[in-house]
Design a protein around this motif. Structure first.
Motif, PDB file in Angstrom:
ATOM      1  N   MET A  28     -32.720   5.784 -62.151  1.00 29.13           N
ATOM      2  CA  MET A  28     -32.269   5.782 -60.764  1.00 29.13           C
ATOM      3  C   MET A  28     -33.033   4.715 -59.994  1.00 29.13           C
ATOM      4  O   MET A  28     -34.235   4.836 -59.774  1.00 29.13           O
ATOM      5  CB  MET A  28     -32.471   7.159 -60.134  1.00 29.13           C
ATOM      6  CG  MET A  28     -31.613   8.240 -60.755  1.00 29.13           C
ATOM      7  SD  MET A  28     -31.787   9.811 -59.891  1.00 29.13           S
ATOM      8  CE  MET A  28     -30.265  10.619 -60.349  1.00 29.13           C
ATOM      9  N   ASP A  29     -32.329   3.674 -59.593  1.00 30.16           N
ATOM     10  CA  ASP A  29     -32.935   2.555 -58.874  1.00 30.16           C
ATOM     11  C   ASP A  29     -32.626   2.699 -57.392  1.00 30.16           C
ATOM     12  O   ASP A  29     -31.514   2.412 -56.950  1.00 30.16           O
ATOM     13  CB  ASP A  29     -32.379   1.233 -59.423  1.00 30.16           C
ATOM     14  CG  ASP A  29     -33.146   0.019 -58.909  1.00 30.16           C
ATOM     15  OD1 ASP A  29     -34.022   0.204 -58.053  1.00 30.16           O
ATOM     16  OD2 ASP A  29     -32.857  -1.102 -59.363  1.00 30.16           O
ATOM     17  N   GLU A  30     -33.581   3.184 -56.617  1.00 28.80           N
ATOM     18  CA  GLU A  30     -33.418   3.435 -55.174  1.00 28.80           C
ATOM     19  C   GLU A  30     -32.196   4.309 -54.892  1.00 28.80           C
ATOM     20  O   GLU A  30     -31.351   3.959 -54.068  1.00 28.80           O
ATOM     21  CB  GLU A  30     -33.299   2.111 -54.409  1.00 28.80           C
ATOM     22  CG  GLU A  30     -34.541   1.251 -54.472  1.00 28.80           C
ATOM     23  CD  GLU A  30     -35.700   1.837 -53.700  1.00 28.80           C
ATOM     24  OE1 GLU A  30     -35.498   2.764 -52.920  1.00 28.80           O
ATOM     25  OE2 GLU A  30     -36.816   1.358 -53.899  1.00 28.80           O
ATOM     26  N   PRO A  31     -32.076   5.483 -55.533  1.00 29.17           N
ATOM     27  CA  PRO A  31     -30.861   6.285 -55.342  1.00 29.17           C
ATOM     28  C   PRO A  31     -30.738   6.903 -53.966  1.00 29.17           C
ATOM     29  O   PRO A  31     -29.648   7.294 -53.557  1.00 29.17           O
ATOM     30  CB  PRO A  31     -30.991   7.369 -56.415  1.00 29.17           C
ATOM     31  CG  PRO A  31     -32.468   7.526 -56.585  1.00 29.17           C
ATOM     32  CD  PRO A  31     -33.039   6.143 -56.422  1.00 29.17           C
ATOM     33  N   THR A  32     -31.849   7.027 -53.221  1.00 25.81           N
ATOM     34  CA  THR A  32     -31.800   7.712 -51.928  1.00 25.81           C
ATOM     35  C   THR A  32     -31.894   6.753 -50.745  1.00 25.81           C
ATOM     36  O   THR A  32     -32.053   7.202 -49.616  1.00 25.81           O
ATOM     37  CB  THR A  32     -32.949   8.732 -51.828  1.00 25.81           C
ATOM     38  OG1 THR A  32     -34.204   8.033 -51.877  1.00 25.81           O
ATOM     39  CG2 THR A  32     -32.897   9.727 -52.975  1.00 25.81           C
ATOM     40  N   ALA A  33     -31.778   5.455 -50.997  1.00 30.96           N
ATOM     41  CA  ALA A  33     -31.970   4.490 -49.915  1.00 30.96           C
ATOM     42  C   ALA A  33     -31.000   4.712 -48.765  1.00 30.96           C
ATOM     43  O   ALA A  33     -31.323   4.445 -47.609  1.00 30.96           O
ATOM     44  CB  ALA A  33     -31.826   3.069 -50.455  1.00 30.96           C
ATOM     45  N   ALA A  34     -29.795   5.197 -49.069  1.00 28.26           N
ATOM     46  CA  ALA A  34     -28.789   5.391 -48.017  1.00 28.26           C
ATOM     47  C   ALA A  34     -28.531   6.865 -47.730  1.00 28.26           C
ATOM     48  O   ALA A  34     -27.544   7.201 -47.078  1.00 28.26           O
ATOM     49  CB  ALA A  34     -27.477   4.710 -48.420  1.00 28.26           C
ATOM     50  N   LEU A  35     -29.404   7.762 -48.204  1.00 31.21           N
ATOM     51  CA  LEU A  35     -29.193   9.193 -48.034  1.00 31.21           C
ATOM     52  C   LEU A  35     -30.132   9.767 -46.983  1.00 31.21           C
ATOM     53  O   LEU A  35     -31.253   9.301 -46.828  1.00 31.21           O
ATOM     54  CB  LEU A  35     -29.418   9.919 -49.365  1.00 31.21           C
ATOM     55  CG  LEU A  35     -28.608   9.430 -50.571  1.00 31.21           C
ATOM     56  CD1 LEU A  35     -28.898  10.309 -51.783  1.00 31.21           C
ATOM     57  CD2 LEU A  35     -27.125   9.406 -50.269  1.00 31.21           C
ATOM     58  N   ASN A  36     -29.643  10.792 -46.281  1.00 30.81           N
ATOM     59  CA  ASN A  36     -30.525  11.460 -45.334  1.00 30.81           C
ATOM     60  C   ASN A  36     -31.331  12.549 -46.044  1.00 30.81           C
ATOM     61  O   ASN A  36     -31.179  12.766 -47.249  1.00 30.81           O
ATOM     62  CB  ASN A  36     -29.725  12.029 -44.142  1.00 30.81           C
ATOM     63  CG  ASN A  36     -28.720  13.091 -44.564  1.00 30.81           C
ATOM     64  OD1 ASN A  36     -28.953  13.871 -45.483  1.00 30.81           O
ATOM     65  ND2 ASN A  36     -27.582  13.128 -43.890  1.00 30.81           N
ATOM     66  N   ASP A  37     -32.198  13.236 -45.307  1.00 28.68           N
ATOM     67  CA  ASP A  37     -33.126  14.177 -45.928  1.00 28.68           C
ATOM     68  C   ASP A  37     -32.404  15.297 -46.673  1.00 28.68           C
ATOM     69  O   ASP A  37     -32.814  15.689 -47.773  1.00 28.68           O
ATOM     70  CB  ASP A  37     -34.062  14.778 -44.870  1.00 28.68           C
ATOM     71  CG  ASP A  37     -35.055  13.756 -44.334  1.00 28.68           C
ATOM     72  OD1 ASP A  37     -35.228  12.706 -44.985  1.00 28.68           O
ATOM     73  OD2 ASP A  37     -35.638  13.994 -43.263  1.00 28.68           O
ATOM     74  N   ALA A  38     -31.327  15.820 -46.090  1.00 26.62           N
ATOM     75  CA  ALA A  38     -30.598  16.904 -46.743  1.00 26.62           C
ATOM     76  C   ALA A  38     -29.960  16.422 -48.046  1.00 26.62           C
ATOM     77  O   ALA A  38     -29.980  17.130 -49.062  1.00 26.62           O
ATOM     78  CB  ALA A  38     -29.524  17.457 -45.802  1.00 26.62           C
ATOM     79  N   GLU A  39     -29.430  15.221 -48.029  1.00 28.48           N
ATOM     80  CA  GLU A  39     -28.808  14.662 -49.225  1.00 28.48           C
ATOM     81  C   GLU A  39     -29.849  14.341 -50.297  1.00 28.48           C
ATOM     82  O   GLU A  39     -29.580  14.473 -51.493  1.00 28.48           O
ATOM     83  CB  GLU A  39     -28.016  13.414 -48.851  1.00 28.48           C
ATOM     84  CG  GLU A  39     -26.817  13.708 -47.974  1.00 28.48           C
ATOM     85  CD  GLU A  39     -26.401  12.531 -47.102  1.00 28.48           C
ATOM     86  OE1 GLU A  39     -25.394  12.659 -46.394  1.00 28.48           O
ATOM     87  OE2 GLU A  39     -27.092  11.493 -47.128  1.00 28.48           O
ATOM     88  N   VAL A  40     -31.045  13.940 -49.879  1.00 28.96           N
ATOM     89  CA  VAL A  40     -32.134  13.696 -50.834  1.00 28.96           C
ATOM     90  C   VAL A  40     -32.496  14.993 -51.551  1.00 28.96           C
ATOM     91  O   VAL A  40     -32.712  15.013 -52.772  1.00 28.96           O
ATOM     92  CB  VAL A  40     -33.365  13.106 -50.130  1.00 28.96           C
ATOM     93  CG1 VAL A  40     -34.574  13.089 -51.067  1.00 28.96           C
ATOM     94  CG2 VAL A  40     -33.071  11.689 -49.642  1.00 28.96           C
TER      95      VAL A  40
END
Length: 508
Positions: free
Chosen positions: A170-182
């Motif tokens: 996973m290469d920066e999988p949460t860069a565009a996600l908010n806290d709940a999505e993380v």
């Protein structure tokens, strides 16, 4: 096989890789244990993505070897990597915008009705089952090109997890996600992890490493530095090994005085699809943060302001004079610059060099005399900005596609600095950028504000919004639900406003 080797799922030994003018990796080592989440960290340009692309068959190593289950691993391409149980979620998306969510997830693996025809219903049912199992808020029939960046990232996650993978990268999988999505993503990772699987997790969000990883491997300048046990190390220790220097923290800026002139005024701005009577003011020398959950409308405000999306009603005024902006080019003429969250599609000419990307959009107003381009002056300015922003590139002649994600982001920022805009809109300015580079961009934004520039900063990272903003506009479902001064803003107060329903009375 030694006891240590028996516990390893994957090894990299002495791996090296070079590109024209760049030594990306040298004598690189990595050990991935069975059943673990291994965080891989380093500044942009350190070689993280290059190492992962070698593993997934996109690149071929110049020297060194990989071992899977103690046996030599040869990967001839991405399809071969998948067949050998290695699945990767790239930092930059690899999606087909004109196809649906279901078609993107199962491209090349679609169920068929007979030998010729695709079974569309079976495809959508298969995708719906996967999306439901992963708790992702997507519909199989949605066109991917119509999705936000965050939801496109979710499609990438679903596609990667649809394979029977043993190693998930996973290469920066949460860069565009908010806290709940993380949190949803981390739950997925924990369910994926078994005694015969493992995860390599690349992230610049230091708080995530403690939450999800077992060990942390640090690389710097293309070389292996150290592997640390997450439970017994601190994030400052990790950061100091990443950057080779101390990174100082910093409190948010003090509020802008009310007597500073209003540069941009937005009154009841609405669009057909989402925005509903959005109003706010931006003062000279102010950093105005925009916060909210995914789908709140923050990016849509930016796009409407620069004419990328049509405005249904409302008024936009610059220094008290109403303006009608119908395109980003027209916005630039009004000295409004927009740095999009999707730098590759909307911010860069990937096949052009750094010099062209920085200077081309400003040739007429900055680098042209009597019809002739002053190429020497343009190159000199490009070099100045490369040095000022610490863009890691052999020269301004380097092709943009060969830069790391963070350095590409800096090139886009440099482009707007050349145009000398009065109003700068930064949409996720530090997305995919490492800790050291973030600090440089924070200093840059503060310097620009001190020079009198007016800045709108949209960010999904709440600590970043709180740290950088003089005031914060909070949105929910297309409306402004509240505005907070820096002194009164907390994570709790922002999240309260971000979760208000649209029919709730706006807080001022």
């Amino acid at each position: 096989m030694s006891e240590r080797s028996a516990g390893l799922l994957l090894e990299a030994r002495g791996v090296g890789k070079s590109f024209p003018g760049v030594r990306a990796l040298q004598d690189m080592h990595l050990e991935l244990r069975r059943g673990e989440v291994l965080a891989l960290v380093g500044e942009n340009g350190a070689g993280k993505s290059t190492l992962m692309k070698l593993l997934s068959g996109i690149y071929t190593a110049d020297e060194g070897e990989f071992l899977l289950d103690g046996k030599p691993l040869q990967v001839s391409g991405p399809r071969d990597a998948l067949e050998q149980g290695i699945s990767i979620i790239h930092q930059e998306f690899n999606l087909m915008p004109d196809l649906t969510v279901a078609q993107n997830i199962f491209i090349g693996r679609e169920p068929r009705a007979g030998r010729v025809f695709l079974a569309d219903r079976a495809l959508e049912a298969k995708a719906a089952e996967l999306l439901d199992r992963l708790h992702l808020p997507l519909r199989p029939g949605q066109r991917v090109g119509d999705l936000t960046v965050a939801k496109q990232q979710m499609v990438e996650i679903a596609k990667a997890l649809s394979y029977d993978a043993r190693i998930l990268i996973m290469d920066e999988p949460t860069a565009a996600l908010n806290d709940a999505e993380v949190r949803v993503l981390h739950d997925l990772i924990r369910r994926f992890r078994t005694p015969d699987t493992a995860v390599i997790y690349i992230s610049h969000r230091m708080d995530e490493l403690k939450a999800i990883s077992d060990r942390i491997t640090v690389i710097r300048d293309g070389r292996y530095v150290e592997t640390l046990d997450t439970a017994t190390t601190t994030m400052p220790e990790v950061i100091s090994r990443m950057v080779g220097r101390e990174i100082a923290g910093g409190a948010g800026p003090e509020g802008v005085r009310d007597d500073r002139p209003v540069v941009l005024s937005v009154d009841r701005l609405s669009t057909k699809d989402l925005l509903n009577e959005v109003s706010f003011e931006l003062r000279e020398g102010e950093i105005l943060g925009f916060a909210g959950l995914m789908g709140a409308g923050r990016t849509e405000v930016a796009r409407a302001l620069v004419g990328a999306d049509p405005v249904a009603s409302g008024t936009v005024s610059l220094r008290g004079k109403p303006v009608r902006i119908t395109s980003p080019a027209e916005a630039a003429k009004h000295r409004i610059g927009y740095l999009s969250e999707d730098r590759k599609q909307l911010g860069l000419l990937l096949e052009q060099d750094v010099n062209a990307n920085i200077g081309l959009s400003s040739v007429k107003e900055r680098f042209q005399s009597f019809g002739f381009v002053r190429a020497k002056a343009m190159r000199a300015r490009s070099r100045e900005l490369v040095d000022a922003l610490r863009i890691r590139t052999p020269s301004v002649d380097q092709t943009a596609k060969f830069l790391s994600g963070g350095n590409q982001q800096k090139v886009v920022i440099a482009k707007w600095l050349v145009k000398d805009c009065d109003v700068l809109i930064f949409d996720e300015p530090t997305r995919g950028i490492d800790v050291g580079a973030k600090e440089e961009i924070y200093r840059l934004l503060n310097d620009l504000a001190a020079q009198g520039k007016s800045i709108i900063m949209i960010s999904s990272e709440l600590p970043e919004v709180l740290r950088m903003s003089h005031r914060i506009v909070v949105m929910s479902e297309g409306r402004v639900t509240g505005q907070l001064a820096a002194a009164e803003a907390t994570q709790e107060s922002v999240m309260h406003l971000a979760t208000l329903r649209p029919e709730t009375e706006t807080v001022r």
